[in-house]
Design an enzyme around this catalytic site. Structure first.
Site, PDB file in Angstrom:
ATOM      1  N   CYS A  38      12.658   2.949  41.077  1.00 49.30           N
ATOM      2  CA  CYS A  38      12.241   4.158  40.369  1.00 49.30           C
ATOM      3  C   CYS A  38      12.183   5.339  41.332  1.00 49.30           C
ATOM      4  O   CYS A  38      11.877   5.192  42.515  1.00 49.30           O
ATOM      5  CB  CYS A  38      10.902   3.947  39.670  1.00 49.30           C
ATOM      6  SG  CYS A  38       9.519   3.608  40.780  1.00 49.30           S
ATOM      7  N   ASP A  96      -0.568 -22.375   6.664  1.00 50.57           N
ATOM      8  CA  ASP A  96      -0.751 -23.183   7.864  1.00 50.57           C
ATOM      9  C   ASP A  96      -1.880 -22.730   8.775  1.00 50.57           C
ATOM     10  O   ASP A  96      -2.283 -23.482   9.667  1.00 50.57           O
ATOM     11  CB  ASP A  96       0.545 -23.201   8.681  1.00 50.57           C
ATOM     12  CG  ASP A  96       1.719 -23.795   7.917  1.00 50.57           C
ATOM     13  OD1 ASP A  96       1.469 -24.549   6.959  1.00 50.57           O
ATOM     14  OD2 ASP A  96       2.871 -23.506   8.276  1.00 50.57           O
ATOM     15  N   TRP A 145       5.760 -33.507  12.144  1.00 52.64           N
ATOM     16  CA  TRP A 145       6.464 -32.521  12.951  1.00 52.64           C
ATOM     17  C   TRP A 145       7.954 -32.673  12.727  1.00 52.64           C
ATOM     18  O   TRP A 145       8.459 -33.797  12.702  1.00 52.64           O
ATOM     19  CB  TRP A 145       6.132 -32.710  14.423  1.00 52.64           C
ATOM     20  CG  TRP A 145       4.695 -32.445  14.760  1.00 52.64           C
ATOM     21  CD1 TRP A 145       3.721 -33.350  14.950  1.00 52.64           C
ATOM     22  CD2 TRP A 145       4.092 -31.162  14.962  1.00 52.64           C
ATOM     23  NE1 TRP A 145       2.531 -32.733  15.265  1.00 52.64           N
ATOM     24  CE2 TRP A 145       2.745 -31.378  15.265  1.00 52.64           C
ATOM     25  CE3 TRP A 145       4.564 -29.851  14.897  1.00 52.64           C
ATOM     26  CZ2 TRP A 145       1.869 -30.326  15.519  1.00 52.64           C
ATOM     27  CZ3 TRP A 145       3.701 -28.822  15.146  1.00 52.64           C
ATOM     28  CH2 TRP A 145       2.360 -29.064  15.458  1.00 52.64           C
ATOM     29  N   ARG A 190       6.801 -18.605  23.812  1.00 54.96           N
ATOM     30  CA  ARG A 190       5.693 -17.746  23.399  1.00 54.96           C
ATOM     31  C   ARG A 190       5.137 -16.966  24.591  1.00 54.96           C
ATOM     32  O   ARG A 190       4.835 -15.782  24.492  1.00 54.96           O
ATOM     33  CB  ARG A 190       4.572 -18.577  22.778  1.00 54.96           C
ATOM     34  CG  ARG A 190       4.860 -19.137  21.399  1.00 54.96           C
ATOM     35  CD  ARG A 190       3.678 -19.958  20.901  1.00 54.96           C
ATOM     36  NE  ARG A 190       3.888 -20.478  19.558  1.00 54.96           N
ATOM     37  CZ  ARG A 190       3.006 -21.213  18.887  1.00 54.96           C
ATOM     38  NH1 ARG A 190       1.837 -21.517  19.464  1.00 54.96           N
ATOM     39  NH2 ARG A 190       3.276 -21.635  17.662  1.00 54.96           N
ATOM     40  N   GLU A 225       9.262  -4.066  44.188  1.00 54.88           N
ATOM     41  CA  GLU A 225       9.634  -3.618  45.531  1.00 54.88           C
ATOM     42  C   GLU A 225       8.399  -3.426  46.414  1.00 54.88           C
ATOM     43  O   GLU A 225       8.407  -3.781  47.596  1.00 54.88           O
ATOM     44  CB  GLU A 225      10.413  -2.297  45.459  1.00 54.88           C
ATOM     45  CG  GLU A 225      11.699  -2.385  44.660  1.00 54.88           C
ATOM     46  CD  GLU A 225      11.524  -1.935  43.211  1.00 54.88           C
ATOM     47  OE1 GLU A 225      12.415  -1.232  42.708  1.00 54.88           O
ATOM     48  OE2 GLU A 225      10.494  -2.301  42.589  1.00 54.88           O
ATOM     49  N   GLY A 277       7.836 -17.768   8.546  1.00 59.22           N
ATOM     50  CA  GLY A 277       8.654 -18.835   8.021  1.00 59.22           C
ATOM     51  C   GLY A 277       9.980 -18.298   7.492  1.00 59.22           C
ATOM     52  O   GLY A 277      10.528 -17.315   7.986  1.00 59.22           O
TER      53      GLY A 277
END
Length: 324
Positions: free
Chosen positions: A79, A205, A175, A189, A57, A258
């Protein structure tokens, strides 16, 4: 409380889109978006800045200058509490005197909850609530999950073949999916404060877990490893999925791998969102996307997930599921 106008959803959608620019960078504050409109024209816009200040704002009012006669759209109730880091947005809006304020959803923070709206109405500024509230809540899922459950909002990402494999029997996995799907995962991400892998993935990895998209390299999340033992320098060690409640400044956690880490979070019932990248290949014998989660009754699994989105990414398919 005033009623919505035909254009309110369109302008609120713009504010929600702006809020997405701050996601993953504003914790512990929510990523909020704000637009200011006069006579059908956008005159100011803003979103929560990195670190949580300035608020949306404040930025929008600064951009607009004079907001008299305008409508201010904001994704979360302004707020109402004074902070050492900045003024209360409700007070800023009252001083700016827009003709009307449209709010998507109320702020669950007890310091504001309802007080921001009350301050606006007490000043004679009409307020409309609940416009596109579901989409606004989704845009600040981390903030709301932290308030409701005391932990970050957790996204589990899985990239697998049609038969649910993430690697060949020897562990080779580059891949499974194509470049478009991998680029989308890097964008995800950038929308999280922290990314996590299991210790097995870390040791096998040595993943970088950074964001490698042009212009977004600076938005790489903090890194965490799940499992026993120490974390590499610059990483956070979590010994249990339940440890996420103690993470400071993390409202969105991205669990990327994993199979053991995926199973641990699912078994602990700590996954809020699933990202399933499916490659149009059959692997056969290979490593499963998820280890055993202790399931003994198939009937209990139905109705657990709701399909929120599906799209093509190159030759691959992305399916997004939310908690039902």
């Amino acid at each position: 409380m005033s009623k919505p106008t035909p254009d309110d959803r369109r302008w609120m959608a713009s504010a929600i889109a702006l809020a997405g620019r701050g996601r993953g960078r504003t914790a512990p504050n929510p990523p909020v978006g704000c637009v200011i409109v006069r006579d059908g024209r956008l005159i100011g816009r803003g979103w929560t800045q990195p670190g949580g200040r300035p608020h949306a704002e404040c930025r929008a009012i600064e951009a607009a200058g004079n907001v008299a006669g305008a409508t201010l759209y904001v994704t979360l109730e302004p707020c109402a509490h004074v902070s050492a880091r900045g003024p209360a947005c409700a007070a800023l809006i009252v001083a700016a005197r827009p003709a009307r304020v449209v709010i998507a959803c109320r702020d669950p923070d007890p310091r504001t909850d309802g007080k921001g709206i009350a301050a606006l109405e007490a000043a004679g500024i009409p307020v409309t609530q609940g416009v596109d509230a579901d989409a606004a809540r989704a845009s600040m899922a981390g903030f709301l999950t932290r308030h409701a459950s005391g932990r970050p909002h957790v996204t589990l990402k899985l990239a697998a073949s049609l038969d649910g494999r993430i690697a060949l029997p020897d562990g080779a996995s580059r891949w499974i999916t194509g470049p478009a799907a991998r680029a989308h995962a890097h964008l995800e991400r950038a929308r999280h404060e922290m990314i996590l892998v299991g210790r097995g993935t870390l040791e096998a990895d040595a993943p970088r877990l950074d964001v490698r998209l042009p212009g977004l390299e600076g938005r790489s999340p903090r890194r965490a490893v799940l499992g026993h033992g120490a974390a590499p320098e610059g990483w956070t060690a979590l010994h249990s999925p339940n440890d996420i409640s103690a993470l400071d400044g993390v409202d969105h956690l991205f669990v990327e791998g994993g199979a053991s880490a995926a199973a641990a979070f699912l078994s602990a019932d700590l996954v809020d969102r699933l990202l399933l990248y499916t490659a149009p290949i059959i692997v056969g014998a290979g490593r499963s996307a998820i280890d055993d989660i202790g399931l003994t009754d198939l009937a209990s699994t139905h109705g657990r997930w709701r399909l929120a989105d599906t799209r093509k990414l190159g030759i691959d398919r992305l399916s997004v599921y939310d908690r039902a």
